[in-house]
Scaffold this motif. Structure first.
Motif, PDB file in Angstrom:
ATOM      1  N   ASP A   1     -39.996 -46.414 -29.152  1.00 29.64           N
ATOM      2  CA  ASP A   1     -40.173 -47.288 -30.495  1.00 29.64           C
ATOM      3  C   ASP A   1     -39.703 -48.473 -30.345  1.00 29.64           C
ATOM      4  OD1 ASP A   1     -37.378 -47.139 -29.541  1.00 29.64           O
ATOM      5  OD2 ASP A   1     -36.674 -46.051 -31.330  1.00 29.64           O
TER       6      ASP A   1
ATOM      7  N   MET B   1     -39.964 -48.571 -23.954  1.00 25.55           N
ATOM      8  CA  MET B   1     -41.162 -48.316 -23.290  1.00 25.55           C
ATOM      9  C   MET B   1     -40.717 -48.715 -21.681  1.00 25.55           C
ATOM     10  SD  MET B   1     -44.354 -47.482 -22.876  1.00 25.55           S
ATOM     11  CE  MET B   1     -45.128 -47.220 -24.297  1.00 25.55           C
TER      12      MET B   1
ATOM     13  N   PHE C   1     -50.284 -40.910 -23.252  1.00 23.79           N
ATOM     14  CA  PHE C   1     -49.163 -40.605 -22.683  1.00 23.79           C
ATOM     15  C   PHE C   1     -48.860 -39.166 -22.952  1.00 23.79           C
ATOM     16  CE2 PHE C   1     -48.603 -45.379 -23.507  1.00 23.79           C
ATOM     17  CZ  PHE C   1     -48.466 -45.800 -22.364  1.00 23.79           C
ATOM     18  N   TRP C   2     -49.164 -38.737 -23.978  1.00 27.11           N
ATOM     19  CA  TRP C   2     -48.899 -37.346 -24.021  1.00 27.11           C
ATOM     20  C   TRP C   2     -49.611 -36.393 -23.399  1.00 27.11           C
ATOM     21  CZ3 TRP C   2     -48.588 -38.105 -30.163  1.00 27.11           C
ATOM     22  CH2 TRP C   2     -47.361 -38.771 -30.565  1.00 27.11           C
TER      23      TRP C   2
ATOM     24  N   CYS D   1     -42.918 -41.834 -23.026  1.00 24.94           N
ATOM     25  CA  CYS D   1     -43.423 -43.123 -23.154  1.00 24.94           C
ATOM     26  C   CYS D   1     -44.066 -43.141 -24.611  1.00 24.94           C
ATOM     27  CB  CYS D   1     -44.502 -43.566 -21.908  1.00 24.94           C
ATOM     28  SG  CYS D   1     -43.865 -43.594 -20.536  1.00 24.94           S
ATOM     29  N   GLY D   2     -44.484 -41.960 -24.899  1.00 28.08           N
ATOM     30  CA  GLY D   2     -45.467 -41.602 -26.219  1.00 28.08           C
ATOM     31  C   GLY D   2     -44.423 -41.765 -27.419  1.00 28.08           C
ATOM     32  N   PHE D   3     -43.112 -41.783 -27.150  1.00 32.45           N
ATOM     33  CA  PHE D   3     -42.218 -41.759 -28.257  1.00 32.45           C
ATOM     34  C   PHE D   3     -41.381 -43.030 -28.187  1.00 32.45           C
ATOM     35  CE2 PHE D   3     -42.559 -37.117 -27.411  1.00 32.45           C
ATOM     36  CZ  PHE D   3     -42.901 -36.686 -28.665  1.00 32.45           C
TER      37      PHE D   3
ATOM     38  N   HIS E   1     -54.216 -43.094 -31.526  1.00 27.95           N
ATOM     39  CA  HIS E   1     -52.880 -43.618 -31.597  1.00 27.95           C
ATOM     40  C   HIS E   1     -52.493 -43.814 -30.338  1.00 27.95           C
ATOM     41  CE1 HIS E   1     -48.456 -43.932 -32.193  1.00 27.95           C
ATOM     42  NE2 HIS E   1     -49.119 -44.321 -33.417  1.00 27.95           N
ATOM     43  N   TRP E   2     -51.796 -44.958 -30.035  1.00 30.37           N
ATOM     44  CA  TRP E   2     -51.575 -45.323 -28.721  1.00 30.37           C
ATOM     45  C   TRP E   2     -50.718 -44.524 -27.931  1.00 30.37           C
ATOM     46  CZ3 TRP E   2     -46.590 -45.787 -27.388  1.00 30.37           C
ATOM     47  CH2 TRP E   2     -45.473 -45.840 -28.478  1.00 30.37           C
ATOM     48  N   SER E   3     -50.190 -43.509 -28.639  1.00 31.70           N
ATOM     49  CA  SER E   3     -49.078 -42.551 -27.789  1.00 31.70           C
ATOM     50  C   SER E   3     -50.063 -41.532 -27.529  1.00 31.70           C
ATOM     51  CB  SER E   3     -47.980 -42.253 -28.739  1.00 31.70           C
ATOM     52  OG  SER E   3     -48.673 -41.359 -29.961  1.00 31.70           O
TER      53      SER E   3
END
Length: 397
Positions: free
Chosen positions: A89, A94, A159-160, A85-87, A154-156
């Motif tokens: 684009d 998503m 998730f990571w 999800c963190g990747f 960062h929004w990602s």
């Protein structure tokens, strides 16, 4: 035995954090992917849709498989999907990764509830169930706000963080949990997925109970889906401050889960649920009209504390319907919850855009709660007769 309690708490904490994370991130992700408010809720709905649909299959299958293997497979899939999800684009990628994460959660979470009676001594089962449920509440109190604060970098990042932490839990679960093999089938007969649902389909009490459970989550889920969006539009809150407000929601849920058993003993299941849901109807209806953020925050705390009291009582009533198919019942409850949240995310987007903003959502939630309470009361799910004796078992159906 404490090692199992801690493990189950952490698994539910990770799943709960991932489940609720999208709501405070919704304004940021909407801008990131350039989508309209009307469809932005599907980033939340994709997860709950995957979980809702596959839980219907995962529960009956897990009743015939090694629960340890199912839990580990689901946890690994959940970890990888959340990391991906963190990747993402685009909006659609998503939604795809959220869908996969929801499917994986459908195989993981019910195994926690079904494994507790298998690995814990009888006197500690109830307490362990409460601690595992507290993992979901703690996810709202701590996990979601922490995720929101991490998203300021960062929004990602959240998730990571969730994905990697969940991945680290997999080897721990592998070494701690014993094999939890299914009970021997009567005459060695293979029981089909559909047949495991027959006792619930035939039971009027089960039908009314699950319909009431659906309406309960539809009302609360619709209100929660656009809570972050509404606070952003109404009060101009940045994502970090939305996370802070969400922390109060989580603390309310955690508090409610801690006093739930006491309230049930003091007032009885029926009175506790009836009084709590009546209060929720009023609070959901007046919430959109409250004048300031401090008052809104305190009302949210009361709402989620009340939900924290109600949910364990209702879940206990549902799982007591038939002790022989707890995995199926737990998964059906999970599917019902996520199905309601999926529908709620879509309804919330439609009401927010096409009608009177969050005010229409509040009225819709109040109506759902009223219908849910009616089903609970007239269906007899919460009465003593719910736990007096189990319904017809699968093997005899």
């Amino acid at each position: 035995m404490r090692k199992y309690t801690v493990l189950f708490f952490l698994i539910m904490f990770m799943i709960g954090t991932d489940t609720f994370l999208i709501s405070p991130l919704l304004p940021t992700l909407q801008v990131q992917f350039g989508v309209s408010t009307a469809i932005a809720g599907w980033m939340l709905g994709a997860y709950t849709f995957g979980s809702a649909v596959f839980a219907l299959i995962a529960g009956p299958l897990s009743d015939g498989w090694n629960r340890r293997t199912v839990l580990l497979s689901g946890l690994l899939g959940f970890s990888v999907s959340t990391i991906m999800c963190g990747f993402a684009d685009s909006f659609w990628t998503m939604c795809l990764f959220r869908l996969l994460a929801g499917i994986s959660a459908a195989f993981t979470a019910p195994q926690v509830w079904a494994s507790i009676p298998a690995v814990m001594p009888a006197p500690k089962i109830s307490k362990t169930m409460g601690i595992a449920f507290a993992g979901l509440a703690a996810a709202q109190a701590l996990g979601v706000p922490i995720g929101s604060w991490l998203a300021t970098a960062h929004w990602s990042v959240p998730f990571w963080t969730i994905g990697i932490t969940s991945l680290l839990l997999a080897p721990v679960a592998f070494y701690l949990l014993p094999d939890i093999k299914p009970a021997a089938r009567l005459g060695g007969e293979q029981v089909s997925i559909l047949r495991r649902y027959i006792p619930l389909i035939r039971s009027g009490k089960a039908r009314s109970g699950f319909l009431a459970y659906l309406l309960l989550h539809l009302g609360s889920g619709t209100a929660f889906a656009f809570a972050g969006k509404w606070m952003y539009d109404r009060f101009g809150l940045p994502i970090g401050q939305i996370g802070t407000v969400m922390m109060f929601l989580g603390f309310g849920s955690l508090l409610g889960s801690m006093i739930s058993s006491h309230a049930a003993r003091k007032l009885g299941n029926v009175n506790t649920v009836a009084l709590g849901m009546a209060m929720l109807m009023v609070l959901y209806a007046v919430m959109p009209h409250l004048p300031g953020l401090p008052v809104v925050t305190m009302v949210y705390l009361v709402i989620f504390a009340t939900l924290g009291v109600i949910f364990p009582i209702v879940m206990g009533a549902l799982t007591s319907l038939n002790a022989s198919i707890r995995g199926t019942i737990s998964s059906l409850a999970n599917s019902t919850m996520n199905g309601a949240n999926t529908l709620g995310a879509w309804i919330a987007g439609m009401l927010y855009v096409q009608f009177n903003g969050y005010a229409s959502i509040g009225i819709f939630s109040a109506v759902c709660l009223a219908l849910s309470l009616g089903m609970f009361l007239f269906g007899g799910v919460l009465g003593k007769e719910t736990t007096r004796k189990p319904e017809q078992s699968v093997s005899s159906s």
